[in-house]
Design a protein around this motif. Structure first.
Motif, short mmCIF file in Angstrom:
data_model
loop_
_atom_site.label_atom_id
_atom_site.label_comp_id
_atom_site.label_asym_id
_atom_site.label_seq_id
_atom_site.Cartn_x
_atom_site.Cartn_y
_atom_site.Cartn_z
N UNK A 1 1.01 -1.46 0.08
CA UNK A 1 -0.11 -0.04 0.00
C UNK A 1 0.88 1.22 -0.01
N UNK A 2 0.49 2.34 -0.85
CA UNK A 2 1.13 3.44 -0.92
C UNK A 2 1.04 4.25 0.24
N UNK A 3 0.23 4.25 0.79
CA UNK A 3 -0.06 5.33 1.87
C UNK A 3 -0.83 4.66 2.81
N UNK A 4 -1.03 5.30 4.16
CA UNK A 4 -1.87 4.98 5.30
C UNK A 4 -3.10 5.68 5.06
N UNK A 5 -4.05 4.99 5.40
CA UNK A 5 -5.69 5.67 5.32
C UNK A 5 -5.80 6.18 6.53
N UNK A 6 -7.12 7.34 6.49
CA UNK A 6 -7.59 7.87 7.77
C UNK A 6 -7.69 7.11 8.63
N UNK A 7 -8.33 6.00 8.55
CA UNK A 7 -8.81 5.13 9.76
C UNK A 7 -7.63 4.60 10.56
N UNK A 8 -6.48 4.05 9.71
CA UNK A 8 -5.12 3.56 10.13
C UNK A 8 -4.48 4.58 10.96
N UNK A 9 -4.66 5.97 10.48
CA UNK A 9 -3.84 7.02 11.31
C UNK A 9 -4.48 7.14 12.68
N UNK A 10 -5.83 7.16 12.68
CA UNK A 10 -6.78 7.23 13.86
C UNK A 10 -6.38 6.29 14.70
N UNK A 11 -6.26 5.08 14.12
CA UNK A 11 -5.96 3.68 15.16
C UNK A 11 -4.51 3.89 15.62
N UNK A 12 -3.64 4.74 15.13
CA UNK A 12 -2.31 4.48 15.79
C UNK A 12 -1.56 3.48 14.97
N UNK A 13 -2.09 3.10 13.94
CA UNK A 13 -1.21 1.93 13.00
C UNK A 13 0.19 2.53 12.79
N UNK A 14 0.29 3.61 11.99
CA UNK A 14 1.56 4.07 11.87
C UNK A 14 2.40 4.64 12.81
N UNK A 15 3.82 4.38 12.45
CA UNK A 15 4.76 4.63 13.68
C UNK A 15 4.77 6.42 13.75
N UNK A 16 4.93 6.96 15.03
CA UNK A 16 4.94 8.39 15.21
C UNK A 16 6.56 8.78 14.82
N UNK A 17 6.58 10.17 14.27
CA UNK A 17 7.98 10.56 14.12
C UNK A 17 8.69 10.02 12.80
N UNK A 18 8.11 8.93 12.25
CA UNK A 18 8.82 8.20 10.82
C UNK A 18 8.31 8.79 9.82
N UNK A 19 9.15 8.81 8.91
CA UNK A 19 8.45 9.57 7.33
C UNK A 19 7.64 8.49 6.83
N UNK A 20 6.20 8.92 6.53
CA UNK A 20 5.20 8.02 6.06
C UNK A 20 4.43 8.57 4.93
N UNK A 21 3.76 8.04 4.02
CA UNK A 21 2.86 8.36 3.45
C UNK A 21 1.39 8.22 3.99
N UNK A 22 0.34 9.38 3.76
CA UNK A 22 -0.77 8.95 4.49
C UNK A 22 -1.91 9.84 3.12
N UNK A 23 -2.85 9.18 3.18
CA UNK A 23 -3.69 9.63 1.99
C UNK A 23 -5.05 9.54 2.34
N UNK B 1 5.47 13.45 8.53
CA UNK B 1 5.46 12.61 9.61
C UNK B 1 4.44 13.00 10.37
N UNK B 2 4.06 11.90 11.19
CA UNK B 2 2.76 12.12 12.07
C UNK B 2 3.26 12.48 13.68
N UNK B 3 2.67 13.29 14.22
CA UNK B 3 3.16 13.63 15.45
C UNK B 3 2.01 13.05 16.75
#
Lengths: 244, 154
Positions: B40-62, B114-116
């Motif tokens: 998957x190229x990016x994290x979906x909003x639901x995954x961002x909400x759930x805290x799936x992606x790492x904090x402070x790391x370079x990621x893609x969100x869409x 990055x996500x804080x």
């Protein structure tokens, strides 16, 4: 059916018969590509979001379709070469590979030129773009393997096996936009639903796709004729053909 | 030469090739399934909400740019907006720079950054994602007009 297959499978018959088709195919290609290009680039409407950039579609989409279907055609030829050992099929694999690589490169290049103004980037490693790049490498691999293996009895087998194994990349390309999150949008044309664009847009696109198919057939036949002549240069019929 | 019947060695070869391609196809399918979230190229909003992606790391969100959420600074190129999946999950994006031409509310967007820990996404690159629909501008205007009429009639 099989008889027809065997008749066309003989290099001599192929050479003589395909020669008669060439003028017709060349005319058809010229007409389709001219009509399609003029229609698509000058007369088709622009897009409500993308403006005039949408016209890149009239080259990008046919190139991408041809890239994938030429791979399928090459794999069918490879299967025939492996199982039925038809000499012409092995030559068909060898001559299809550079043409397919060209089409894939054209699809990647036009996609890149379209991606910059619309998405904001020339390239991104999403599943659709990456699997298409792999398709290009597969074509190059088949070409390199076939060129390296000479003209012996078992020559070309490795290239044919690679061509067949690479087939599994085609469904990955096709469904990449549905299976994963990608930057590339999903297909505008499906079997079950109406096209996601009006007829003024898909009609010139269809003409371009047909034109690309004809061009590919023409280029493939021309290369195949040359390859047949080279491979059969010591045979009696080629000798008679070249020395009046 | 007899037509219509396949010679045994040819049939075996055909079978072997079919098994080879099918086997490799199956192997590839399992590999791709195992790698699913990595492709998957990016994290979906639901995954961002759930805290799936790492904090402070370079990621893609869409996701989709939420309607009426875009706020621009008056003295710089900074822009803030919300990205939504239209199903209740959304997150805020901060970005300073030039946005792609196709960027607008209601359109898809893929951001790198990055996500804080507060759930705010600081983007360093914004890419526009468009859908598979194409139409002439006049048609789009007619449709939009019809929608506005419909809305005012309600």
């Amino acid at each position: 059916m099989l008889r027809w297959f065997h008749e066309w499978g003989s290099p001599k018959a192929f050479y003589l018969r395909s020669g008669k088709m060439l003028p017709w195919l060349a005319c058809l290609t010229l007409v389709l590509l001219t009509v399609g290009l003029v229609w698509g680039l000058l007369f088709a409407p622009s897009d409500y979001q993308q403006g005039e950039s949408v016209r890149i579609m009239y080259v990008h989409v046919p190139a991408a379709i041809l890239a994938q279907s030429s791979y399928a055609m090459m794999a069918i030829a490879a299967l025939i070469a492996l199982v039925w050992r038809l000499k012409i099929a092995d030559a068909a694999v060898q001559t299809a590979a550079p043409l397919g690589a060209m089409m894939t490169l054209l699809a990647l290049a036009t996609g890149s030129l379209w991606g910059k103004p619309m998405w904001g980037t020339f390239w991104i490693w999403d599943a659709r773009l990456t699997s298409t790049l792999i398709l290009f490498f597969l074509f190059v691999g088949v070409l390199a393997l076939r060129s390296a293996s000479g003209q012996g009895r078992n020559a070309g087998r490795a290239a044919s096996v690679l061509a067949l194994v690479g087939l599994i990349n085609l469904p990955v390309i096709k469904y990449s936009v549905d299976w994963w999150f990608t930057l590339h949008q999903p297909a505008s044309f499906t079997l079950t639903e109406r096209p996601a664009m009006p007829v003024e847009m898909w009609a010139p696109l269809l003409v371009m796709v047909l034109g690309f198919y004809c061009w590919f057939a023409l280029a493939w036949i021309l290369r195949l004729r040359l390859e047949v002549l080279q491979r059969e240069r010591r045979s009696e019929w080629v000798q008679r053909l070249v020395s009046p | 030469m007899k037509f219509g019947v396949m010679k045994p060695h040819r049939r075996n070869q055909l079978l072997l090739i079919c098994i080879l391609v099918l086997g490799l196809g199956l192997a590839l399918m399992f590999t791709l399934r195992a790698l699913d979230s990595n492709i998957n190229l990016f994290y979906a909003p639901a995954e961002i909400k759930n805290g799936t992606p790492p904090i402070g790391k370079r990621i893609r969100a869409g996701g989709m740019v939420k309607a009426e959420s875009v706020r621009r600074a008056s003295d710089s190129l900074e822009v803030r907006f919300e990205v939504t999946d239209l199903q209740g999950s959304d997150f805020e994006v901060h970005y300073t720079g030039i946005l792609p031409d196709l960027f607008r509310e209601g359109q898809g967007v893929v951001a790198t950054g990055t996500l804080d820990s507060d759930g705010v996404f600081s983007a360093e690159e914004i890419l526009a994602k468009h859908d598979e629909k194409y139409m002439p501008p006049e048609v789009a205007m007619v449709i939009e007009g019809a929608q506005i009429q419909e809305a005012s009639a309600l």
